[in-house]
Design a protein around this motif. Structure first.
Motif, PDB file in Angstrom:
ATOM      1  N   THR A 296       1.150  11.325   3.864  1.00 14.88           N
ATOM      2  CA  THR A 296       0.741  12.076   5.046  1.00 14.88           C
ATOM      3  C   THR A 296       1.226  13.511   4.938  1.00 14.88           C
ATOM      4  O   THR A 296       2.389  13.753   4.591  1.00 14.88           O
ATOM      5  CB  THR A 296       1.313  11.450   6.328  1.00 14.88           C
ATOM      6  OG1 THR A 296       0.849  10.101   6.442  1.00 14.88           O
ATOM      7  CG2 THR A 296       0.883  12.231   7.564  1.00 14.88           C
TER       8      THR A 296
ATOM      9  N   MET B  11       1.066   5.274   1.270  1.00 20.25           N
ATOM     10  CA  MET B  11       0.511   6.144   2.305  1.00 20.25           C
ATOM     11  C   MET B  11       1.177   7.516   2.218  1.00 20.25           C
ATOM     12  O   MET B  11       2.394   7.636   2.349  1.00 20.25           O
ATOM     13  CB  MET B  11       0.725   5.563   3.700  1.00 20.25           C
ATOM     14  CG  MET B  11       0.105   6.422   4.797  1.00 20.25           C
ATOM     15  SD  MET B  11       0.111   5.615   6.434  1.00 20.25           S
ATOM     16  CE  MET B  11       1.870   5.613   6.792  1.00 20.25           C
TER      17      MET B  11
ATOM     18  N   GLN C 217       0.824  -1.192   0.000  1.00 20.66           N
ATOM     19  CA  GLN C 217       0.000   0.000   0.000  1.00 20.66           C
ATOM     20  C   GLN C 217       0.869   1.257   0.000  1.00 20.66           C
ATOM     21  O   GLN C 217       2.030   1.226   0.402  1.00 20.66           O
ATOM     22  CB  GLN C 217      -0.960   0.020   1.201  1.00 20.66           C
ATOM     23  CG  GLN C 217      -0.277   0.070   2.539  1.00 20.66           C
ATOM     24  CD  GLN C 217      -1.291   0.049   3.692  1.00 20.66           C
ATOM     25  OE1 GLN C 217      -2.438  -0.332   3.515  1.00 20.66           O
ATOM     26  NE2 GLN C 217      -0.859   0.470   4.870  1.00 20.66           N
TER      27      GLN C 217
ATOM     28  N   VAL D  50      -4.359   6.590   2.278  1.00 19.98           N
ATOM     29  CA  VAL D  50      -3.806   5.248   2.111  1.00 19.98           C
ATOM     30  C   VAL D  50      -4.465   4.603   0.901  1.00 19.98           C
ATOM     31  O   VAL D  50      -5.697   4.556   0.809  1.00 19.98           O
ATOM     32  CB  VAL D  50      -4.026   4.381   3.369  1.00 19.98           C
ATOM     33  CG1 VAL D  50      -3.465   2.979   3.155  1.00 19.98           C
ATOM     34  CG2 VAL D  50      -3.395   5.031   4.589  1.00 19.98           C
TER      35      VAL D  50
ATOM     36  N   GLY E 167      -9.040   2.892  -1.333  1.00 18.57           N
ATOM     37  CA  GLY E 167      -8.295   3.364  -0.180  1.00 18.57           C
ATOM     38  C   GLY E 167      -9.152   4.152   0.793  1.00 18.57           C
ATOM     39  O   GLY E 167     -10.380   4.075   0.770  1.00 18.57           O
TER      40      GLY E 167
ATOM     41  N   THR F  81      -3.975  11.966   6.080  1.00 18.63           N
ATOM     42  CA  THR F  81      -3.344  10.760   5.540  1.00 18.63           C
ATOM     43  C   THR F  81      -4.242  10.094   4.509  1.00 18.63           C
ATOM     44  O   THR F  81      -5.429   9.874   4.760  1.00 18.63           O
ATOM     45  CB  THR F  81      -3.036   9.747   6.666  1.00 18.63           C
ATOM     46  OG1 THR F  81      -2.188  10.364   7.636  1.00 18.63           O
ATOM     47  CG2 THR F  81      -2.343   8.515   6.098  1.00 18.63           C
TER      48      THR F  81
END
Length: 240
Positions: free
Chosen positions: A180, A178, A176, A232, A215, A230
């Motif tokens: 942020t 991610m 995955q 994801v 996501g 965030t």
């Protein structure tokens, strides 16, 4: 006619709701893809037409100014060149707001690096980017979603956070992605739940982008102060 029992959900109703939700998600994904493509084409037209013409005019004006002898004429030519340079820079910013060519040709790392550096320089904030060593050439929808998340996160930091420092972090563990955006600002409004803050239009669009790609999007306060936005995404696109 018997009234529905709220303690025993109707399987048929649940099925219809699930189908409708899936249809709406697919429609949102299609609309966003069309929107992104229109923005990309418009940015390309601005670059190829207006940008090239302005650059050519600047060059011609520079050549013309060399043959001017009167001070007033040279001063006026310098003013015109300054105006043209301002138009070129404005056109560049508009293009960048519509579509970042670095995302398409150099990848998400180059696009994020440019975005964060220009944001910090323009607004006088300490802005940094932490990115993976490798850029594995993510699919366009993933790259667009991650970049839009960074843009919206930085925009919110500027408008609401009163922060002095902001970080954009992209992680890729192979399964995955991610991204942020975190800051050291004032955090969420007192008493406001993170889910309520996600209801503003910009963040709602981001949340839908994430959902279409399988996501999720979260906004949470940081223990040390500030907030963290965030996104994801699964490494593999849904249906791939």
């Amino acid at each position: 006619m018997t009234a529905p029992d709220p303690h025993h959900p109707d399987p048929e109703l649940d099925r219809k709701v699930a189908e409708r939700t899936a249809e709406l998600t697919e429609l949102v994904g299609h609309l966003m893809s069309c929107w992104d493509e229109e923005r990309r084409l418009l940015a390309r037209k601005l670059h190829d037409s207006l940008g090239s013409s302005m650059t050519a005019l600047t060059m011609h004006l520079g050549l013309l100014a060399k043959n001017l002898t009167e001070d007033k004429a040279r001063d006026r030519a310098a003013q015109m060149k300054g105006l043209l340079n301002n138009i070129i820079e404005t056109n560049r910013k508009v293009q960048l707001g519509l579509w970042n060519d670095k995302l398409e040709f150099l990848g998400i790392k180059a696009a994020l690096t440019e975005l964060v550096a220009e944001f910090g320089q323009e607004h006088g904030l300490q802005a940094s980017a932490s990115l993976p060593d490798d850029d594995d050439g993510y699919a366009r929808p993933q790259g667009v979603a991650l970049l839009r998340c960074a843009e919206e996160g930085l925009r919110n930091v500027l408008q609401h956070a009163r922060a002095g420092k902001v970080e954009v972090i992209l992680d890729d563990d192979g399964e995955q992605l991610m991204l942020t955006v975190r800051d050291d600002g004032i955090g969420l409004p007192q008493g406001a739940a993170p889910s309520e803050s996600l209801n503003c239009h910009g963040l709602r669009l981001l949340r839908e982008r994430a959902r279409v790609l399988g996501g999720r999007l979260t906004l949470a306060p940081r223990p040390e102060g500030g907030t963290a936005l965030t996104m994801v995404l699964p490494r593999q696109l849904p249906g791939a």
